[in-house]
Write an enzyme that holds these catalytic residues in place. Structure first.
Site, mmCIF file in Angstrom:
data_model
loop_
_atom_site.group_PDB
_atom_site.id
_atom_site.type_symbol
_atom_site.label_atom_id
_atom_site.label_comp_id
_atom_site.label_asym_id
_atom_site.label_seq_id
_atom_site.Cartn_x
_atom_site.Cartn_y
_atom_site.Cartn_z
ATOM 1 N N ASP A 68 -22.815 -89.594 -4.574
ATOM 2 C CA ASP A 68 -24.290 -89.260 -4.216
ATOM 3 C C ASP A 68 -24.131 -89.224 -2.357
ATOM 4 O O ASP A 68 -23.167 -89.601 -1.818
ATOM 5 C CB ASP A 68 -25.115 -90.266 -4.633
ATOM 6 C CG ASP A 68 -24.492 -91.890 -4.434
ATOM 7 O OD1 ASP A 68 -23.433 -91.929 -3.825
ATOM 8 O OD2 ASP A 68 -25.146 -92.670 -5.066
ATOM 9 N N ASN A 137 -30.950 -102.842 -10.302
ATOM 10 C CA ASN A 137 -31.849 -102.390 -11.171
ATOM 11 C C ASN A 137 -31.254 -101.269 -12.388
ATOM 12 O O ASN A 137 -31.822 -100.603 -12.908
ATOM 13 C CB ASN A 137 -32.858 -101.465 -10.541
ATOM 14 C CG ASN A 137 -32.464 -100.172 -9.749
ATOM 15 O OD1 ASN A 137 -31.441 -99.853 -9.655
ATOM 16 N ND2 ASN A 137 -33.431 -99.506 -9.006
ATOM 17 N N HIS A 139 -29.095 -98.730 -11.515
ATOM 18 C CA HIS A 139 -28.712 -97.258 -11.120
ATOM 19 C C HIS A 139 -27.205 -97.081 -10.961
ATOM 20 O O HIS A 139 -26.520 -97.835 -10.788
ATOM 21 C CB HIS A 139 -29.717 -96.969 -9.875
ATOM 22 C CG HIS A 139 -29.172 -97.443 -8.428
ATOM 23 N ND1 HIS A 139 -30.029 -98.093 -7.684
ATOM 24 C CD2 HIS A 139 -27.880 -97.664 -7.875
ATOM 25 C CE1 HIS A 139 -29.307 -98.542 -6.729
ATOM 26 N NE2 HIS A 139 -28.077 -98.095 -6.965
ATOM 27 N N GLU A 144 -31.996 -93.366 -10.481
ATOM 28 C CA GLU A 144 -32.945 -94.608 -10.506
ATOM 29 C C GLU A 144 -33.614 -94.635 -11.928
ATOM 30 O O GLU A 144 -33.805 -93.779 -12.644
ATOM 31 C CB GLU A 144 -33.950 -94.504 -9.264
ATOM 32 C CG GLU A 144 -33.370 -94.385 -7.773
ATOM 33 C CD GLU A 144 -33.254 -95.812 -7.458
ATOM 34 O OE1 GLU A 144 -32.653 -96.736 -8.206
ATOM 35 O OE2 GLU A 144 -33.349 -96.372 -6.458
HETATM 36 C C1 GLP Z 1 -25.872 -97.904 -3.956
HETATM 37 C C2 GLP Z 1 -24.983 -96.555 -4.340
HETATM 38 C C3 GLP Z 1 -24.358 -96.785 -5.742
HETATM 39 C C4 GLP Z 1 -23.807 -98.089 -5.961
HETATM 40 C C5 GLP Z 1 -24.902 -99.036 -6.005
HETATM 41 C C6 GLP Z 1 -24.337 -100.527 -5.760
HETATM 42 O O1 GLP Z 1 -27.325 -97.693 -3.919
HETATM 43 N N1 GLP Z 1 -25.802 -95.247 -4.379
HETATM 44 O O2 GLP Z 1 -23.497 -95.533 -6.113
HETATM 45 O O3 GLP Z 1 -23.316 -98.243 -7.042
HETATM 46 O O4 GLP Z 1 -25.733 -98.876 -4.666
HETATM 47 O O5 GLP Z 1 -23.957 -101.001 -4.642
HETATM 48 P P1 GLP Z 1 -22.897 -102.098 -4.328
HETATM 49 O O6 GLP Z 1 -21.621 -101.860 -4.883
HETATM 50 O O7 GLP Z 1 -22.939 -102.353 -2.742
HETATM 51 O O8 GLP Z 1 -23.590 -103.347 -4.880
#
Ligand code: GLP
Length: 246
Positions: A68, A137, A139, A144
């Site tokens: 992404d 959440n 995702h 989302e």
């Molecule tokens: C972001 C990214 C995701 C990631 C998620 C969790 O929003 N777009 O790809 O897996 O958050 O992030 P973290 O690993 O910092 O908790």
């Protein structure tokens, strides 16, 4: 099928995940890796860069496709995922820059941006190993919670909780983009193997919901229960609610 690998802490989780990625590259040097951003995979990227330095790993034939990107951020913006990947992995190993792909957040036309990225993914011949973190959440990528599972690359409006969670990387919450381009759920599910990394007590609840709750687009990661080959590497804190179940 989901395999759970219990790690002691973040560093142990990172080494275990990096070992799995590294084995993939050793066994298939021209692997297509699906890569993720966020704090969860960061330690694994550090390990991979270190092992490359030692001469244990060769990325020369590897292709990567990232999950992404924020819509509207240019490549030189320090908060862009393009910048993150270059800083934390691509600049540290011998991967061919022309074979690293991140959705282009600078393309304003969302239909064009998504179509282009789906063509790029198709052109790679398919993802061998997809690395994923999970948002609070549920995702994955930036898919989302929603009424349906989105299939291909699409433009999403980030939820307030995601904007708040990701604001820690920005100077202020107002600077967090409200939209992003993300690989779709079907594309993620098409990967031959999936590797999820989760760390910290704040992920314990979503780990339980995603892997032991009902399969619903309201918890996007729950779809992974239907994949043939998923490995979840999590630390003691992230697994604290599922310890008796695994
Ligand atoms: C972001 C990214 C995701 C990631 C998620 C969790 O929003 N777009 O790809 O897996 O958050 O992030 P973290 O690993 O910092 O908790």
């Amino acid at each position: 099928m989901i395999r759970f690998v219990h790690a002691r802490d973040y560093d142990d989780m990172s080494r275990k995940a990096a070992n799995i990625i590294s084995a993939q590259i050793i066994v298939k040097p021209d692997s297509v890796l699906g890569l993720a951003t966020g704090s969860s995979p960061l330690g694994a990227y550090k390990c991979l860069a270190h092992w490359y330095d030692k001469g244990d790993l060769d990325f020369a034939q590897v292709t990567s496709v990232n999950l992404d990107e924020y819509r509207g951020l240019s490549h030189d913006n320090e908060q862009s995922y393009y910048y993150f990947m270059h800083k934390n992995l691509f600049s540290k190993v011998n991967i061919n820059p022309e074979r690293t792909f991140v959705p282009d957040g600078t393309i304003v036309d969302e239909v064009e941006a998504c179509k282009k990225y789906d063509e790029i993914i198709r052109g790679t011949g398919g993802v061998d190993l997809q690395l994923l973190g999970i948002g609070h959440n549920g995702h994955i990528g930036f898919n989302e919670p929603d009424e349906v599972f989105a299939k291909g690359t699409h433009c999403v409006h980030l939820s307030q909780t995601t904007i708040e969670a990701n604001s820690r990387f920005f100077d202020s919450i107002e600077e967090v983009p409200t939209q992003a381009y993300t690989m779709g759920i079907q594309t993620i599910m098409n990967a031959k193997r999936i590797l999820v990394v989760v760390s910290g007590v704040d992920k314990a609840e979503i780990v339980e919901k995603a892997f032991f709750g009902g399969i619903t687009p309201w918890v996007p990661a729950s779809i992974l229960q239907l994949h043939r080959d998923v490995t979840v590497v999590g630390d003691t804190q992230a697994f604290s609610k599922i310890m008796d179940l695994i």
